[in-house]
Design a protein around this motif. Structure first.
Motif, PDB file in Angstrom:
ATOM      1  N   LEU A  25       0.837  -1.200   0.000  1.00 23.88           N
ATOM      2  CA  LEU A  25       0.000   0.000   0.000  1.00 23.88           C
ATOM      3  C   LEU A  25       0.870   1.247   0.000  1.00 23.88           C
ATOM      4  O   LEU A  25       0.608   2.201  -0.728  1.00 23.88           O
ATOM      5  CB  LEU A  25      -0.945   0.011   1.202  1.00 23.88           C
ATOM      6  CG  LEU A  25      -1.777   1.283   1.379  1.00 23.88           C
ATOM      7  CD1 LEU A  25      -2.671   1.527   0.170  1.00 23.88           C
ATOM      8  CD2 LEU A  25      -2.605   1.205   2.647  1.00 23.88           C
ATOM      9  N   SER A  26       1.915   1.226   0.801  1.00 24.44           N
ATOM     10  CA  SER A  26       2.826   2.367   0.859  1.00 24.44           C
ATOM     11  C   SER A  26       3.461   2.628  -0.509  1.00 24.44           C
ATOM     12  O   SER A  26       3.548   3.784  -0.951  1.00 24.44           O
ATOM     13  CB  SER A  26       3.912   2.109   1.903  1.00 24.44           C
ATOM     14  OG  SER A  26       4.823   3.161   1.940  1.00 24.44           O
ATOM     15  N   ALA A  27       3.873   1.567  -1.174  1.00 26.32           N
ATOM     16  CA  ALA A  27       4.467   1.714  -2.509  1.00 26.32           C
ATOM     17  C   ALA A  27       3.437   2.255  -3.495  1.00 26.32           C
ATOM     18  O   ALA A  27       3.757   3.131  -4.330  1.00 26.32           O
ATOM     19  CB  ALA A  27       5.011   0.377  -2.993  1.00 26.32           C
ATOM     20  N   ALA A  28       2.205   1.783  -3.411  1.00 26.98           N
ATOM     21  CA  ALA A  28       1.152   2.251  -4.315  1.00 26.98           C
ATOM     22  C   ALA A  28       0.838   3.726  -4.070  1.00 26.98           C
ATOM     23  O   ALA A  28       0.635   4.492  -5.024  1.00 26.98           O
ATOM     24  CB  ALA A  28      -0.110   1.405  -4.149  1.00 26.98           C
ATOM     25  N   VAL A  29       0.817   4.131  -2.816  1.00 27.93           N
ATOM     26  CA  VAL A  29       0.571   5.548  -2.492  1.00 27.93           C
ATOM     27  C   VAL A  29       1.725   6.408  -3.008  1.00 27.93           C
ATOM     28  O   VAL A  29       1.504   7.495  -3.554  1.00 27.93           O
ATOM     29  CB  VAL A  29       0.367   5.739  -0.965  1.00 27.93           C
ATOM     30  CG1 VAL A  29       0.392   7.206  -0.589  1.00 27.93           C
ATOM     31  CG2 VAL A  29      -0.940   5.094  -0.528  1.00 27.93           C
ATOM     32  N   GLY A  30       2.945   5.908  -2.854  1.00 28.15           N
ATOM     33  CA  GLY A  30       4.104   6.635  -3.385  1.00 28.15           C
ATOM     34  C   GLY A  30       4.020   6.795  -4.893  1.00 28.15           C
ATOM     35  O   GLY A  30       4.317   7.879  -5.433  1.00 28.15           O
ATOM     36  N   GLU A  31       3.619   5.742  -5.584  1.00 28.59           N
ATOM     37  CA  GLU A  31       3.462   5.805  -7.039  1.00 28.59           C
ATOM     38  C   GLU A  31       2.369   6.795  -7.422  1.00 28.59           C
ATOM     39  O   GLU A  31       2.533   7.575  -8.369  1.00 28.59           O
ATOM     40  CB  GLU A  31       3.128   4.409  -7.590  1.00 28.59           C
ATOM     41  CG  GLU A  31       2.873   4.362  -9.074  1.00 28.59           C
ATOM     42  CD  GLU A  31       4.065   4.741  -9.923  1.00 28.59           C
ATOM     43  OE1 GLU A  31       3.861   5.195 -11.071  1.00 28.59           O
ATOM     44  OE2 GLU A  31       5.212   4.593  -9.447  1.00 28.59           O
ATOM     45  N   LYS A  88      -5.445   7.822 -12.660  1.00 26.60           N
ATOM     46  CA  LYS A  88      -6.651   7.051 -12.324  1.00 26.60           C
ATOM     47  C   LYS A  88      -6.296   5.593 -12.046  1.00 26.60           C
ATOM     48  O   LYS A  88      -6.812   4.988 -11.096  1.00 26.60           O
ATOM     49  CB  LYS A  88      -7.678   7.147 -13.445  1.00 26.60           C
ATOM     50  CG  LYS A  88      -8.377   8.490 -13.497  1.00 26.60           C
ATOM     51  CD  LYS A  88      -9.387   8.562 -14.609  1.00 26.60           C
ATOM     52  CE  LYS A  88     -10.011   9.961 -14.643  1.00 26.60           C
ATOM     53  NZ  LYS A  88     -10.929  10.132 -15.758  1.00 26.60           N
ATOM     54  N   ARG A  89      -5.411   5.012 -12.850  1.00 26.31           N
ATOM     55  CA  ARG A  89      -4.986   3.630 -12.612  1.00 26.31           C
ATOM     56  C   ARG A  89      -4.255   3.515 -11.275  1.00 26.31           C
ATOM     57  O   ARG A  89      -4.444   2.544 -10.536  1.00 26.31           O
ATOM     58  CB  ARG A  89      -4.097   3.135 -13.758  1.00 26.31           C
ATOM     59  CG  ARG A  89      -4.893   2.731 -14.992  1.00 26.31           C
ATOM     60  CD  ARG A  89      -4.032   2.043 -16.036  1.00 26.31           C
ATOM     61  NE  ARG A  89      -3.044   2.916 -16.654  1.00 26.31           N
ATOM     62  CZ  ARG A  89      -3.290   3.792 -17.612  1.00 26.31           C
ATOM     63  NH1 ARG A  89      -4.516   3.914 -18.087  1.00 26.31           N
ATOM     64  NH2 ARG A  89      -2.323   4.535 -18.117  1.00 26.31           N
ATOM     65  N   ALA A  90      -3.446   4.519 -10.954  1.00 26.08           N
ATOM     66  CA  ALA A  90      -2.732   4.508  -9.674  1.00 26.08           C
ATOM     67  C   ALA A  90      -3.721   4.621  -8.508  1.00 26.08           C
ATOM     68  O   ALA A  90      -3.539   3.970  -7.474  1.00 26.08           O
ATOM     69  CB  ALA A  90      -1.705   5.636  -9.623  1.00 26.08           C
ATOM     70  N   GLU A  91      -4.770   5.427  -8.666  1.00 27.99           N
ATOM     71  CA  GLU A  91      -5.787   5.543  -7.616  1.00 27.99           C
ATOM     72  C   GLU A  91      -6.528   4.221  -7.424  1.00 27.99           C
ATOM     73  O   GLU A  91      -6.791   3.804  -6.292  1.00 27.99           O
ATOM     74  CB  GLU A  91      -6.782   6.651  -7.964  1.00 27.99           C
ATOM     75  CG  GLU A  91      -6.208   8.044  -7.822  1.00 27.99           C
ATOM     76  CD  GLU A  91      -7.135   9.137  -8.359  1.00 27.99           C
ATOM     77  OE1 GLU A  91      -8.090   8.809  -9.115  1.00 27.99           O
ATOM     78  OE2 GLU A  91      -6.887  10.306  -8.035  1.00 27.99           O
ATOM     79  N   ILE A  92      -6.842   3.552  -8.530  1.00 26.69           N
ATOM     80  CA  ILE A  92      -7.501   2.250  -8.453  1.00 26.69           C
ATOM     81  C   ILE A  92      -6.587   1.250  -7.756  1.00 26.69           C
ATOM     82  O   ILE A  92      -7.039   0.452  -6.916  1.00 26.69           O
ATOM     83  CB  ILE A  92      -7.904   1.760  -9.865  1.00 26.69           C
ATOM     84  CG1 ILE A  92      -9.055   2.611 -10.399  1.00 26.69           C
ATOM     85  CG2 ILE A  92      -8.290   0.285  -9.852  1.00 26.69           C
ATOM     86  CD1 ILE A  92      -9.358   2.398 -11.876  1.00 26.69           C
ATOM     87  N   ASN A  93      -5.300   1.296  -8.085  1.00 27.23           N
ATOM     88  CA  ASN A  93      -4.330   0.401  -7.453  1.00 27.23           C
ATOM     89  C   ASN A  93      -4.260   0.651  -5.945  1.00 27.23           C
ATOM     90  O   ASN A  93      -4.211  -0.299  -5.153  1.00 27.23           O
ATOM     91  CB  ASN A  93      -2.952   0.567  -8.093  1.00 27.23           C
ATOM     92  CG  ASN A  93      -1.976  -0.476  -7.639  1.00 27.23           C
ATOM     93  OD1 ASN A  93      -2.339  -1.610  -7.352  1.00 27.23           O
ATOM     94  ND2 ASN A  93      -0.719  -0.099  -7.566  1.00 27.23           N
ATOM     95  N   VAL A  94      -4.274   1.912  -5.540  1.00 28.92           N
ATOM     96  CA  VAL A  94      -4.256   2.246  -4.107  1.00 28.92           C
ATOM     97  C   VAL A  94      -5.507   1.688  -3.428  1.00 28.92           C
ATOM     98  O   VAL A  94      -5.420   1.105  -2.342  1.00 28.92           O
ATOM     99  CB  VAL A  94      -4.137   3.775  -3.898  1.00 28.92           C
ATOM    100  CG1 VAL A  94      -4.462   4.160  -2.463  1.00 28.92           C
ATOM    101  CG2 VAL A  94      -2.738   4.254  -4.263  1.00 28.92           C
ATOM    102  N   ASP A  95      -6.656   1.841  -4.072  1.00 27.03           N
ATOM    103  CA  ASP A  95      -7.893   1.302  -3.493  1.00 27.03           C
ATOM    104  C   ASP A  95      -7.820  -0.217  -3.344  1.00 27.03           C
ATOM    105  O   ASP A  95      -8.250  -0.775  -2.327  1.00 27.03           O
ATOM    106  CB  ASP A  95      -9.103   1.688  -4.345  1.00 27.03           C
ATOM    107  CG  ASP A  95      -9.439   3.166  -4.246  1.00 27.03           C
ATOM    108  OD1 ASP A  95      -9.001   3.811  -3.267  1.00 27.03           O
ATOM    109  OD2 ASP A  95     -10.122   3.683  -5.147  1.00 27.03           O
ATOM    110  N   LYS A  96      -7.271  -0.893  -4.354  1.00 25.53           N
ATOM    111  CA  LYS A  96      -7.120  -2.352  -4.274  1.00 25.53           C
ATOM    112  C   LYS A  96      -6.192  -2.733  -3.133  1.00 25.53           C
ATOM    113  O   LYS A  96      -6.461  -3.684  -2.386  1.00 25.53           O
ATOM    114  CB  LYS A  96      -6.562  -2.907  -5.584  1.00 25.53           C
ATOM    115  CG  LYS A  96      -7.547  -2.963  -6.709  1.00 25.53           C
ATOM    116  CD  LYS A  96      -6.890  -3.534  -7.956  1.00 25.53           C
ATOM    117  CE  LYS A  96      -7.826  -3.517  -9.144  1.00 25.53           C
ATOM    118  NZ  LYS A  96      -7.168  -4.017 -10.367  1.00 25.53           N
ATOM    119  N   LYS A  97      -5.092  -1.999  -2.991  1.00 25.51           N
ATOM    120  CA  LYS A  97      -4.139  -2.308  -1.918  1.00 25.51           C
ATOM    121  C   LYS A  97      -4.751  -2.051  -0.548  1.00 25.51           C
ATOM    122  O   LYS A  97      -4.481  -2.777   0.406  1.00 25.51           O
ATOM    123  CB  LYS A  97      -2.846  -1.488  -2.082  1.00 25.51           C
ATOM    124  CG  LYS A  97      -2.102  -1.741  -3.378  1.00 25.51           C
ATOM    125  CD  LYS A  97      -1.662  -3.172  -3.514  1.00 25.51           C
ATOM    126  CE  LYS A  97      -0.922  -3.368  -4.819  1.00 25.51           C
ATOM    127  NZ  LYS A  97      -0.681  -4.731  -5.164  1.00 25.51           N
TER     128      LYS A  97
END
Length: 147
Positions: A25-31, A88-97
């Protein structure tokens, strides 16, 4: 006698899985933050290019220079559109994480609760054993005094 939980390795595994989910999750938020900063930079570049086009028009610059700036502005528009999709893809990834982490936290909590119940049961049994031993010692002492 010490309490030893039979499924301690499972509890440790669940804890490690939760920790890994936190890292992911931390990595996804950083991205996501990096993508947003990149998008902001593209917006700034576009604004600067448009203001440069405006100033070149006022200064009666050559048509070639204006075309060059317009091509660059169009290129920035395409980049902005692509970057918005990436954000938008990064936001979706954060939600998934986040969802994944929530599941791992819940899973860990279930196992910790089971361990806690088992430990309470163990402590209760130990107290009963101690009480039984004390009762037995008292009975033996009473029997010895009665003789």
């Amino acid at each position: 006698m010490r309490f030893r939980y039979v499924y301690q390795k499972v509890v440790d595994l669940k804890s490690n899985e939760r920790t890994q989910a936190e890292w992911m999750l931390s990595a996804a938020v950083g991205e996501l933050e990096a993508q947003r900063r990149s998008l902001e930079q593209l917006f700034l570049d576009r604004a600067n290019t448009l203001s440069e086009i405006q100033s070149e028009m006022e200064n009666r610059a050559s048509v070639v220079k204006l075309q060059e700036l317009q091509y660059y502005a169009d290129y920035l528009e395409v980049c902005i559109s692509q970057k918005i999709g990436e954000v938008k893809r990064a936001e979706i990834n954060v939600d998934k994480k986040k969802t994944h982490l929530t599941g791992k936290m819940l899973d860990e909590k279930v196992w910790l609760k089971a361990k806690e119940k088992e430990q309470q049961k163990f402590q209760h049994e130990m107290l009963l054993r101690e009480q039984h031993e004390l009762d037995e010692m008292a009975t033996v002492r009473f029997a010895m005094k009665a003789r």
